[in-house]
Structure formats: structure tokens, C-alpha cells
Design an enzyme around this catalytic site. Structure first.
Site, PDB file in Angstrom:
ATOM      1  N   ASP A   1      26.121  25.403 -18.169  1.00 23.22           N
ATOM      2  CA  ASP A   1      27.537  25.359 -17.832  1.00 23.22           C
ATOM      3  C   ASP A   1      27.734  24.389 -16.670  1.00 23.22           C
ATOM      4  O   ASP A   1      26.801  23.678 -16.272  1.00 23.22           O
ATOM      5  CB  ASP A   1      28.089  26.761 -17.544  1.00 23.22           C
ATOM      6  CG  ASP A   1      27.604  27.363 -16.233  1.00 23.22           C
ATOM      7  OD1 ASP A   1      26.813  26.720 -15.512  1.00 23.22           O
ATOM      8  OD2 ASP A   1      28.025  28.494 -15.927  1.00 23.22           O
TER       9      ASP A   1
ATOM     10  N   CYS B   1      22.895  28.867 -16.317  1.00 25.89           N
ATOM     11  CA  CYS B   1      24.248  29.033 -15.788  1.00 25.89           C
ATOM     12  C   CYS B   1      24.102  29.364 -14.304  1.00 25.89           C
ATOM     13  O   CYS B   1      23.060  29.104 -13.713  1.00 25.89           O
ATOM     14  CB  CYS B   1      25.037  30.089 -16.555  1.00 25.89           C
ATOM     15  SG  CYS B   1      24.456  31.796 -16.405  1.00 25.89           S
TER      16      CYS B   1
ATOM     17  N   THR C   1      23.841  32.327 -12.672  1.00 26.10           N
ATOM     18  CA  THR C   1      22.810  33.340 -12.414  1.00 26.10           C
ATOM     19  C   THR C   1      21.754  33.406 -13.509  1.00 26.10           C
ATOM     20  O   THR C   1      20.698  33.990 -13.303  1.00 26.10           O
ATOM     21  CB  THR C   1      23.430  34.745 -12.306  1.00 26.10           C
ATOM     22  OG1 THR C   1      24.023  35.078 -13.574  1.00 26.10           O
ATOM     23  CG2 THR C   1      24.442  34.825 -11.180  1.00 26.10           C
TER      24      THR C   1
ATOM     25  N   HIS D   1       3.903  38.149 -23.922  1.00 26.30           N
ATOM     26  CA  HIS D   1       4.068  39.519 -24.400  1.00 26.30           C
ATOM     27  C   HIS D   1       5.292  39.717 -25.298  1.00 26.30           C
ATOM     28  O   HIS D   1       5.267  40.580 -26.171  1.00 26.30           O
ATOM     29  CB  HIS D   1       4.169  40.489 -23.218  1.00 26.30           C
ATOM     30  CG  HIS D   1       2.910  40.581 -22.429  1.00 26.30           C
ATOM     31  ND1 HIS D   1       2.735  41.543 -21.467  1.00 26.30           N
ATOM     32  CD2 HIS D   1       1.766  39.850 -22.444  1.00 26.30           C
ATOM     33  CE1 HIS D   1       1.533  41.398 -20.913  1.00 26.30           C
ATOM     34  NE2 HIS D   1       0.937  40.373 -21.490  1.00 26.30           N
TER      35      HIS D   1
ATOM     36  N   HIS E   1       1.017  43.297 -28.719  1.00 35.12           N
ATOM     37  CA  HIS E   1       2.418  42.999 -28.419  1.00 35.12           C
ATOM     38  C   HIS E   1       3.250  42.792 -29.688  1.00 35.12           C
ATOM     39  O   HIS E   1       4.467  42.947 -29.665  1.00 35.12           O
ATOM     40  CB  HIS E   1       2.515  41.753 -27.534  1.00 35.12           C
ATOM     41  CG  HIS E   1       1.697  41.860 -26.292  1.00 35.12           C
ATOM     42  ND1 HIS E   1       2.019  42.720 -25.268  1.00 35.12           N
ATOM     43  CD2 HIS E   1       0.557  41.229 -25.924  1.00 35.12           C
ATOM     44  CE1 HIS E   1       1.110  42.606 -24.314  1.00 35.12           C
ATOM     45  NE2 HIS E   1       0.210  41.716 -24.686  1.00 35.12           N
TER      46      HIS E   1
END
Length: 148
Positions: free
Chosen positions: A8, A65, A67, A98, A133
């Protein structure tokens, strides 16, 4: 390896640094984000990168972005995506080993460019381990299938 990258308006500068970093290491990078600092919807950038990964246009994606949270939520709404938000290299490495993550997300307001490069390096160099996994990753995909 071909990597799609989306962002963004808050992450234009960091995206450009990450693109240069990846290209200097021999990766092909496709820019799905904005190059403008005017408001741009992170959800649309996330969706675009995630869809490119699912279609096979790119091998994996990076989404940035402010955060990393909003764009990761948007990415994870696309069937077949396992996006992770990582603010340090160890989690990035293990998300691939994993969880077989196929989109790496982080925040331009959370990590600086040098830390972001370390996060990216650990993630792109990691390999999915499968084995014990695989059952858990399949369970995640089964949950996705039930709720679509």
C-alpha cells in the site's frame, strides 16, 4: 524463483528496497503494488499478490502495509494462501519450514529496511520440511475447504 510483491501507500519505499535486494540476489520480482504515496487500499494489494501466487504466475509473494496485519488478512482470504506476518527472521524461517507459508507479510511502520531484508532472506532461503508438519498444513487446508 519468481516473487510477487505488493504494497500500500505506506510501504512504497520499503517495497522498492526489498525489490532491489531480491533482484541483486538473482530473484525475478513482479511488482503488484502501488508506486504512489497517495492512499491505496492494502486489501486490494494483498488480494492481487495472493491471486498471482495461487494462479502460479509467481512462486511466492511478499505483501507489505503499515503493520503487515491488514494485508495478511486480505491475502489469507484467497483460497490456497498461507500468509504470515513476521517482524523478525526466526518466525519467517519457521513459517516456511513448518507451515509452508507462501506469502510473507510485514509492516513498513514496524520493521526497518535492514531488518526487513533479513526477514526476507530467512524466508526465501527456508524450505518446507513436510513430515510431521504436513498433517497440520493439510488440516489448515481442510478447514479452509469447509468454510469456502
Amino acid at each position: 524463483m519468481k516473487i510477487g510483491i505488493g504494497n500500500d501507500h505506506t510501504a512504497v519505499a520499503l517495497k522498492n528496497e526489498i525489490m532491489k535486494h531480491l533482484e541483486s540476489r538473482g530473484f525475478e520480482v513482479v511488482n503488484y503494488g502501488t508506486d504512489e504515496t497517495t492512499s491505496f487500499n492494502y486489501a486490494l494489494a494483498g488480494e492481487t499478490v495472493a491471486e498471482a501466487v495461487v494462479r502460479g504466475d509467481v512462486d511466492c509473494g511478499i505483501a507489505i502495509c503499515g503493520t503487515g496485519i491488514g494485508i495478511s488478512i486480505a491475502c489469507n482470504k484467497v483460497n490456497g494462501i498461507r500468509a504470515c506476518v513476521c517482524s523478525e527472521p526466526f518466525s519467517a524461517k519457521l513459517s516456511k519450514q513448518h507451515n509452508n507459508s507462501n506469502v510473507l507479510c510485514f509492516g513498513a511502520r514496524v520493521v526497518g529496511s535492514e531488518l526487513a531484508k533479513m526477514i526476507v532472506d530467512e524466508w526465501v532461503n527456508a524450505t518446507y520440511e513436510g513430515g510431521r508438519h504436513a498433517e497440520r498444513v493439510q488440516t489448515i487446508m481442510d478447514i479452509e475447504s469447509k468454510n469456502c
